[in-house]
Design a protein around this motif. Structure first.
Motif, PDB file in Angstrom:
ATOM      1  N   GLU A  49       0.831  -1.191   0.000  1.00 19.67           N
ATOM      2  CA  GLU A  49       0.000   0.000   0.000  1.00 19.67           C
ATOM      3  C   GLU A  49       0.873   1.251   0.000  1.00 19.67           C
ATOM      4  O   GLU A  49       1.782   1.381   0.815  1.00 19.67           O
ATOM      5  CB  GLU A  49      -0.889  -0.029   1.246  1.00 19.67           C
ATOM      6  CG  GLU A  49      -1.909   1.059   1.304  1.00 19.67           C
ATOM      7  CD  GLU A  49      -2.916   0.855   2.435  1.00 19.67           C
ATOM      8  OE1 GLU A  49      -3.642   1.810   2.707  1.00 19.67           O
ATOM      9  OE2 GLU A  49      -2.986  -0.237   3.023  1.00 19.67           O
ATOM     10  N   TRP A  64       1.414   5.184   0.651  1.00 15.33           N
ATOM     11  CA  TRP A  64       0.943   6.246   1.529  1.00 15.33           C
ATOM     12  C   TRP A  64       1.694   7.526   1.202  1.00 15.33           C
ATOM     13  O   TRP A  64       2.790   7.484   0.642  1.00 15.33           O
ATOM     14  CB  TRP A  64       1.213   5.887   2.990  1.00 15.33           C
ATOM     15  CG  TRP A  64       0.257   4.894   3.566  1.00 15.33           C
ATOM     16  CD1 TRP A  64       0.221   3.556   3.337  1.00 15.33           C
ATOM     17  CD2 TRP A  64      -0.805   5.166   4.473  1.00 15.33           C
ATOM     18  NE1 TRP A  64      -0.783   2.971   4.051  1.00 15.33           N
ATOM     19  CE2 TRP A  64      -1.432   3.947   4.761  1.00 15.33           C
ATOM     20  CE3 TRP A  64      -1.274   6.322   5.082  1.00 15.33           C
ATOM     21  CZ2 TRP A  64      -2.510   3.848   5.633  1.00 15.33           C
ATOM     22  CZ3 TRP A  64      -2.347   6.219   5.949  1.00 15.33           C
ATOM     23  CH2 TRP A  64      -2.959   4.999   6.208  1.00 15.33           C
ATOM     24  N   THR A  71       4.387   9.328   6.264  1.00 12.14           N
ATOM     25  CA  THR A  71       3.514   8.433   7.026  1.00 12.14           C
ATOM     26  C   THR A  71       4.379   7.476   7.845  1.00 12.14           C
ATOM     27  O   THR A  71       5.336   6.906   7.343  1.00 12.14           O
ATOM     28  CB  THR A  71       2.610   7.619   6.078  1.00 12.14           C
ATOM     29  OG1 THR A  71       1.821   8.529   5.317  1.00 12.14           O
ATOM     30  CG2 THR A  71       1.705   6.681   6.863  1.00 12.14           C
ATOM     31  N   ALA A  90       0.164   3.917   9.253  1.00 16.06           N
ATOM     32  CA  ALA A  90      -0.108   2.925   8.207  1.00 16.06           C
ATOM     33  C   ALA A  90      -0.788   1.692   8.790  1.00 16.06           C
ATOM     34  O   ALA A  90      -1.621   1.065   8.135  1.00 16.06           O
ATOM     35  CB  ALA A  90       1.177   2.543   7.488  1.00 16.06           C
ATOM     36  N   GLU A 119       7.815  -0.945   6.521  1.00 16.10           N
ATOM     37  CA  GLU A 119       8.062   0.118   5.567  1.00 16.10           C
ATOM     38  C   GLU A 119       9.068  -0.441   4.564  1.00 16.10           C
ATOM     39  O   GLU A 119      10.099  -0.987   4.947  1.00 16.10           O
ATOM     40  CB  GLU A 119       8.624   1.341   6.273  1.00 16.10           C
ATOM     41  CG  GLU A 119       8.739   2.535   5.368  1.00 16.10           C
ATOM     42  CD  GLU A 119       9.085   3.815   6.109  1.00 16.10           C
ATOM     43  OE1 GLU A 119       9.302   4.811   5.421  1.00 16.10           O
ATOM     44  OE2 GLU A 119       9.137   3.803   7.356  1.00 16.10           O
ATOM     45  N   PHE A 167       4.347   0.571   1.961  1.00 14.45           N
ATOM     46  CA  PHE A 167       4.295  -0.323   3.114  1.00 14.45           C
ATOM     47  C   PHE A 167       3.819  -1.697   2.647  1.00 14.45           C
ATOM     48  O   PHE A 167       3.018  -1.801   1.720  1.00 14.45           O
ATOM     49  CB  PHE A 167       3.332   0.215   4.179  1.00 14.45           C
ATOM     50  CG  PHE A 167       3.840   1.444   4.867  1.00 14.45           C
ATOM     51  CD1 PHE A 167       4.553   1.349   6.045  1.00 14.45           C
ATOM     52  CD2 PHE A 167       3.615   2.699   4.322  1.00 14.45           C
ATOM     53  CE1 PHE A 167       5.039   2.486   6.679  1.00 14.45           C
ATOM     54  CE2 PHE A 167       4.090   3.848   4.943  1.00 14.45           C
ATOM     55  CZ  PHE A 167       4.805   3.735   6.116  1.00 14.45           C
TER      56      PHE A 167
END
Length: 170
Positions: free
Chosen positions: A74, A76, A80, A85, A122, A136
């Protein structure tokens, strides 16, 4: 007598009639990182999830039609953090609990957050596909009674490293 013990112990172990996949929806993860999470069964399948939201990709592993593991990447916005997250990543529920049970102790060791049933990392990207964002990766196991926290950390570390070498980051 030793042979008898081995036959008894060996026959009580779970049987996998399938090969552990070498790729999870195009991302290569070592078999020894997946193996602790995989139950006995006849067939394994790896299926990408429907791309319903731009920037979120899912991959699901099923054994005999039952989901056993799921992975998500995902994107972001830049800046972030792990905790933020974790609030929306699949199978994660913030900084105090993670995974399916909701009452598990979370280990936070940047760039990872993990418990025995879920993890988030991350991803380190050399050339991110989305230059103004951070990537992430998360993993979730469907059978909460299986591996421990250390095993989940090894899985998310291997998955995040592989994603970092994928088309998302190169």
């Amino acid at each position: 007598m030793v042979l008898g013990l081995c036959v008894s112990a060996c026959s009580s172990s779970p049987d996998r009639e399938y090969e552990i996949p070498g790729s999870l929806c195009g991302v290569t993860v070592p078999a020894d990182r997946l193996e602790p999470f995989l139950p006995a069964g006849k067939e394994i399948s790896v299926r990408p999830g429907a791309a319903e939201i731009d920037g979120i990709e899912r991959c699901r592993l099923q054994v005999d039609g039952k989901e056993v593991l799921s992975f998500t990447t995902e994107w972001w916005e830049a800046g972030t953090g792990l905790r933020e997250a974790a609030t929306s990543a699949a199978g994660l529920s913030g900084h105090d609990s993670i995974g399916l049970g909701g009452d598990e102790k979370v280990r936070e060791e940047p760039p990872y957050m993990y418990s025995k049933t879920g993890a988030l990392a991350e991803v380190s990207c050399a050339k991110p596909r989305k230059a103004d964002q951070e990537l992430f990766a998360s993993a979730r196991v469907s059978d909460a009674g299986r591996p421990d926290e250390a095993t989940m950390k090894k899985l998310i570390a291997a998955y995040a490293e592989a994603v970092g070498k994928s088309g998302e980051c190169t």
